[in-house]
Enzyme design. Structure first.
Site, PDB file in Angstrom:
ATOM      1  N   PHE A 128      40.626  -3.677  38.334  1.00 19.35           N
ATOM      2  CA  PHE A 128      41.923  -3.391  37.709  1.00 19.35           C
ATOM      3  C   PHE A 128      41.951  -1.919  37.335  1.00 19.35           C
ATOM      4  O   PHE A 128      41.194  -1.456  36.493  1.00 19.35           O
ATOM      5  CB  PHE A 128      42.185  -4.248  36.459  1.00 19.35           C
ATOM      6  N   ASP A 161      36.074   4.482  36.566  1.00 21.81           N
ATOM      7  CA  ASP A 161      37.209   4.187  35.691  1.00 21.81           C
ATOM      8  C   ASP A 161      36.662   3.607  34.388  1.00 21.81           C
ATOM      9  O   ASP A 161      36.303   2.437  34.313  1.00 21.81           O
ATOM     10  CB  ASP A 161      38.143   3.183  36.392  1.00 21.81           C
ATOM     11  N   LYS A 185      43.301   5.129  27.120  1.00 24.42           N
ATOM     12  CA  LYS A 185      43.328   4.240  25.957  1.00 24.42           C
ATOM     13  C   LYS A 185      42.845   4.874  24.641  1.00 24.42           C
ATOM     14  O   LYS A 185      43.607   5.538  23.967  1.00 24.42           O
ATOM     15  CB  LYS A 185      42.543   2.976  26.274  1.00 24.42           C
TER      16      LYS A 185
HETATM   17  N1  PLP Z   1      41.974   1.032  34.325  1.00 25.19           N
HETATM   18  C1  PLP Z   1      41.425   0.097  33.542  1.00 25.19           C
HETATM   19  C2  PLP Z   1      39.965  -0.224  33.696  1.00 25.19           C
HETATM   20  C3  PLP Z   1      42.203  -0.596  32.611  1.00 25.19           C
HETATM   21  O1  PLP Z   1      41.640  -1.544  31.845  1.00 25.19           O
HETATM   22  C4  PLP Z   1      43.574  -0.261  32.492  1.00 25.19           C
HETATM   23  C5  PLP Z   1      44.431  -0.977  31.546  1.00 25.19           C
HETATM   24  O2  PLP Z   1      44.145  -2.052  31.057  1.00 25.19           O
HETATM   25  C6  PLP Z   1      44.097   0.741  33.320  1.00 25.19           C
HETATM   26  C7  PLP Z   1      43.261   1.362  34.220  1.00 25.19           C
HETATM   27  C8  PLP Z   1      45.540   1.109  33.257  1.00 25.19           C
HETATM   28  O3  PLP Z   1      45.826   1.860  32.120  1.00 25.19           O
HETATM   29  P1  PLP Z   1      47.357   2.043  31.676  1.00 25.19           P
HETATM   30  O4  PLP Z   1      47.867   0.695  31.289  1.00 25.19           O
HETATM   31  O5  PLP Z   1      47.293   3.000  30.514  1.00 25.19           O
HETATM   32  O6  PLP Z   1      48.080   2.621  32.853  1.00 25.19           O
END
Ligand code: PLP
Length: 413
Positions: free
Chosen positions: A145, A231, A260
């Site tokens: 994700f 990520d 975040k």
């Molecule tokens: N990458 C990871 C690992 C995430 O957990 C999330 C959101 O939960 C994102 C990317 C996406 O972040 P955003 O919702 O700020 O676009």
């Protein structure tokens, strides 16, 4: 100003009527947050066990972060990058020193941070690795994700993320997560510019890879001249018991994507970190964002990260995470409803012994809410538990008591 909402029912009806139905929230309407607690409109108090998907690691409305926000908001909020501002350089220096990189690039959402990483990886692939134009491949993992933009979902393996939203962006190859042989095979393709993974797959249900997987991934990337793009949007900023989850295996990604909790939940801030060899492949006009690197975000990020260090939140997450998992292991022995617990630091999940299609985990979360603890299922039968990292040992025990009581009293319909 518009009129005020006075009941949960009214708030939910308004959102249902006027908002897109792209979420399915637990039916509580929150109006205030402080530290590990929320209060709803009717005045009921809850423990927050989601932390806005790990964005509020420093606790709700941390006074130092709110102070930095207010002070800067009264001076200057946005200049765009058409001009310099007197805070961005300081924040850039701060994050480069904190995470140990030569350069950084500020964006807003996590998805944008990943988009930025994809562009950097591809351009590096063409200009430094010599991949023929438009042939670059980024290797991603099953069940990843990384966000919701059309490019990012092109690498998704979740039908819900993809169905109805094609055509998709080419240039992604999917491998099994936590499989070293899969990496050996795909990264040897000379057109691969990057391996793009999460150190723990949070949204997928807190899948922790085997010890040594991240280190092996780094080694295989180096061997094949492939960038390791990590990520850490959900796992970073002390959540797993270290500043970065990569630190558990002494792995240093070539491209580090953060988001975040960089702001303690106050503003959307994302960040891409890299050394000059990668970051300098992009020149003026090739990437940007109106709000990325604004002075408000710059002031907030420095305070929010300093709070993490000053309050030793990584250490707290490591210590209390162990206690939490021990308590859940004990619960597994007492209840057939809980199949397993997994996680690192204060990023944990329990798997409920029922099918992902059942409503059992959802109904357990409703009962938890009634008992003053807010959590949300992911993928049907998994419940993630990720409180703000300012939680104390007594509070962790109190929350484990709530979870235990709810699970032991729960009857499946
Ligand atoms: N990458 C990871 C690992 C995430 O957990 C999330 C959101 O939960 C994102 C990317 C996406 O972040 P955003 O919702 O700020 O676009």
């Amino acid at each position: 100003m518009t009129e005020a909402i006075t009941s949960s029912k009214e708030a939910i009806e308004l959102e249902k009527k006027y908002g897109a139905h792209n979420y399915d929230p637990i039916p509580v309407v929150l109006t205030r947050g402080e530290g590990v607690f929320f209060w709803d409109i009717e005045g009921k108090k809850y423990y927050d066990f989601l932390s806005a998907y790990s964005a509020v690691n420093q606790g709700h409305c941390h006074p130092r972060i709110i102070g930095a926000l207010k002070d800067q908001a009264a001076e200057l909020t946005l200049t765009s990058r058409a001009f310099y501002n007197d805070k961005l350089g300081l924040a850039e220096k701060y994050v480069c020193e904190t995470f140990g990189y030569q350069k950084c690039l500020f964006m807003n959402s996590g998805a944008e941070g990943n988009e930025t990483g994809i562009k950097l990886a591809r351009k590096w692939g063409y200009t430094k690795k010599g991949i023929p134009e438009n042939k670059a491949i980024i290797v991603a993992a099953k069940k990843n994700f990384h966000g919701r933009t059309t490019t990012v979902i092109s690498a998704s393996t979740d039908p819900k993320a993809q169905i109805g939203f094609g055509p998709f962006m080419p240039g992604f190859e999917i491998v099994d997560y936590d499989s070293i042989p899969a990496l050996e095979k795909s990264l040897s393709n000379p057109n691969v510019c990057a391996l793009w993974i999460e150190p723990i797959q949070g949204e997928a249900g807190v899948f922790v890879p085997s010890d040594g997987y991240l280190k092996a991934a780094e080694t295989i990337c180096r061997k094949n001249n492939v960038l390791l793009m990590m990520d850490e949007i959900q796992t970073g900023i002390a959540r797993t018991g270290k500043m970065l989850a990569s630190d558990h295996e002494n792995v240093r990604p070539d491209l580090l994507i953060l988001g975040k909790a960089l702001s303690g939940g106050v503003l959307p801030i994302s960040l891409v970190m890299a050394d000059d060899e990668v970051m300098m492949v992009m020149g003026p006009g090739e990437h940007g964002s109106t709000f990325g690197g604004n002075p408000l975000a710059a002031a907030v990020i420095m305070e929010a990260l300093q709070v993490i260090k000053d309050e030793k939140l990584a250490e707290n997450a490591m210590r209390l995470g162990k206690i939490f998992r021990e308590r859940m292991q004990a619960l597994i022995k007492k209840s057939k409803l809980v199949e397993l617990v997994r996680g690192k630091g204060l990023l944990n999940a329990i798997v409920i012994n029922d099918s992902p299609q059942s409503k059992t985990a959802w109904n357990i979360c409703l009962e938890l809410a009634k008992n003053g603890l807010l959590a949300k299922p992911t993928h049907g039968n998994i419940i993630r538990f990720a409180p703000p990292l300012v939680i104390t040992e007594d509070q962790i025990h109190e929350c484990c008591d709530i979870i235990e009581k709810v699970i032991l009293e729960f009857t499946v319909n």
